[in-house]
Motif scaffolding. Structure first.
Motif, PDB file in Angstrom:
ATOM      1  N   TYR A  68      -3.822   3.729  -1.389  1.00 38.67           N
ATOM      2  CA  TYR A  68      -3.959   2.936  -2.603  1.00 38.67           C
ATOM      3  C   TYR A  68      -3.215   1.614  -2.477  1.00 38.67           C
ATOM      4  CZ  TYR A  68      -4.954   7.509  -4.802  1.00 38.67           C
ATOM      5  OH  TYR A  68      -5.464   8.747  -5.130  1.00 38.67           O
ATOM      6  N   LYS A  84       0.828  -1.197   0.000  1.00 42.07           N
ATOM      7  CA  LYS A  84       0.000   0.000   0.000  1.00 42.07           C
ATOM      8  C   LYS A  84       0.868   1.255   0.000  1.00 42.07           C
ATOM      9  CE  LYS A  84      -4.077  -2.078   0.581  1.00 42.07           C
ATOM     10  NZ  LYS A  84      -5.241  -1.898  -0.309  1.00 42.07           N
ATOM     11  N   LYS A  87      -5.258   9.787   0.861  1.00 34.01           N
ATOM     12  CA  LYS A  87      -5.915   8.700   0.148  1.00 34.01           C
ATOM     13  C   LYS A  87      -4.932   7.544   0.049  1.00 34.01           C
ATOM     14  CE  LYS A  87      -8.865   7.599  -3.789  1.00 34.01           C
ATOM     15  NZ  LYS A  87      -9.594   8.111  -4.964  1.00 34.01           N
ATOM     16  N   GLU A 113      -9.329   6.001   2.979  1.00 33.96           N
ATOM     17  CA  GLU A 113      -9.471   7.338   2.444  1.00 33.96           C
ATOM     18  C   GLU A 113      -9.893   8.340   3.512  1.00 33.96           C
ATOM     19  OE1 GLU A 113     -12.237   6.363  -0.570  1.00 33.96           O
ATOM     20  OE2 GLU A 113     -10.720   6.014  -2.081  1.00 33.96           O
ATOM     21  N   LYS A 140      -7.167   1.891  -8.532  1.00 33.61           N
ATOM     22  CA  LYS A 140      -7.524   3.278  -8.229  1.00 33.61           C
ATOM     23  C   LYS A 140      -6.352   4.219  -8.464  1.00 33.61           C
ATOM     24  CE  LYS A 140     -11.053   2.222  -4.744  1.00 33.61           C
ATOM     25  NZ  LYS A 140     -11.446   2.383  -3.311  1.00 33.61           N
ATOM     26  N   LEU A 141      -5.146   3.766  -8.120  1.00 35.69           N
ATOM     27  CA  LEU A 141      -3.959   4.610  -8.302  1.00 35.69           C
ATOM     28  C   LEU A 141      -3.761   4.935  -9.774  1.00 35.69           C
ATOM     29  CD1 LEU A 141      -1.460   5.992  -7.086  1.00 35.69           C
ATOM     30  CD2 LEU A 141      -0.237   3.826  -7.376  1.00 35.69           C
TER      31      LEU A 141
END
Length: 204
Positions: A72, A45, A70, A199, A81-82
């Motif tokens: 990721y 992460k 945030k 998040e 998402k990244l």
């Protein structure tokens, strides 16, 4: 250490209003391999920290810059998402060279210090309301990039700088120290660490 212990007061920072904000990326933080409670597995992460200019928060009587974060999975898979946020932020797709497994890859640290526009919403969690970064986009043309009052922080779990670690919010430090890389002697069987909201706003 005193043996007269007291319950430590936890400062709950109210969320900012939902909307679009100018921001600066003030941190690219490798939080290491973390346990995912939902999928029952481990994955690497990283966390991006953003300062919202002109927004401050009172912490123990001291005004500090307002940060949002945030988290990721450290992946540039097209569904990650990244990947989606970086493509939106840079306003261009990744080149084959940047995504080539045999190449140097894309250095996320290059985004540190760069300005952007954040779309921020308010969500309800178990511990109350919090901000969530819903989208990241580039600064509009013709609008000067905001300036940051914060030190730019970059932390690599495999080459960790303890001085940088100490400058991070306490909850991020705890998350990093729960990673498999941080532990000096790993147990034969991995421990189950509960996953925090990825998040949720940095409580500083």
């Amino acid at each position: 250490m005193s043996l007269k212990l007291k319950k430590k007061k936890v400062t709950k920072i109210p969320p900012i209003e939902g909307g679009t904000y100018m921001a600066i990326c003030v941190g690219v933080i490798d939080v290491g391999e973390q346990y995912n409670q939902s999928f029952k597995n481990y994955s690497d992460k990283l966390m991006l920290l953003f300062e919202i200019p002109d927004e401050t928060v009172d912490v123990d009587g001291e005004q500090k810059p307002r940060w949002l974060s945030k988290e990721y999975t450290a992946s540039l898979n097209e569904k990650a998402k990244l990947y989606k946020d970086l493509v939106s932020w840079r306003a261009k797709p990744f080149s084959e060279e940047e995504l080539d497994e045999d190449g140097d890859g894309f250095d996320v640290r290059s985004m540190a210090g760069k300005a952007c526009m954040l779309t921020v919403i308010i969500r309800e969690g178990k511990s109350g309301t919090y901000n969530q970064i819903e989208g990241i986009s580039p600064m509009p043309k013709g609008i000067p990039a905001p300036k940051s009052d914060s030190e730019i922080l970059i932390f690599d779990i495999d080459d960790r700088d303890e001085a940088v670690l100490e400058k991070l919010p306490e909850w991020i430090q705890k998350k990093i120290k729960s990673s498999t890389q941080y532990a000096e002697n790993l147990p034969e069987q991995k421990l189950d660490f509960p996953e925090e909201n990825e998040e949720e706003e940095c409580p500083i």
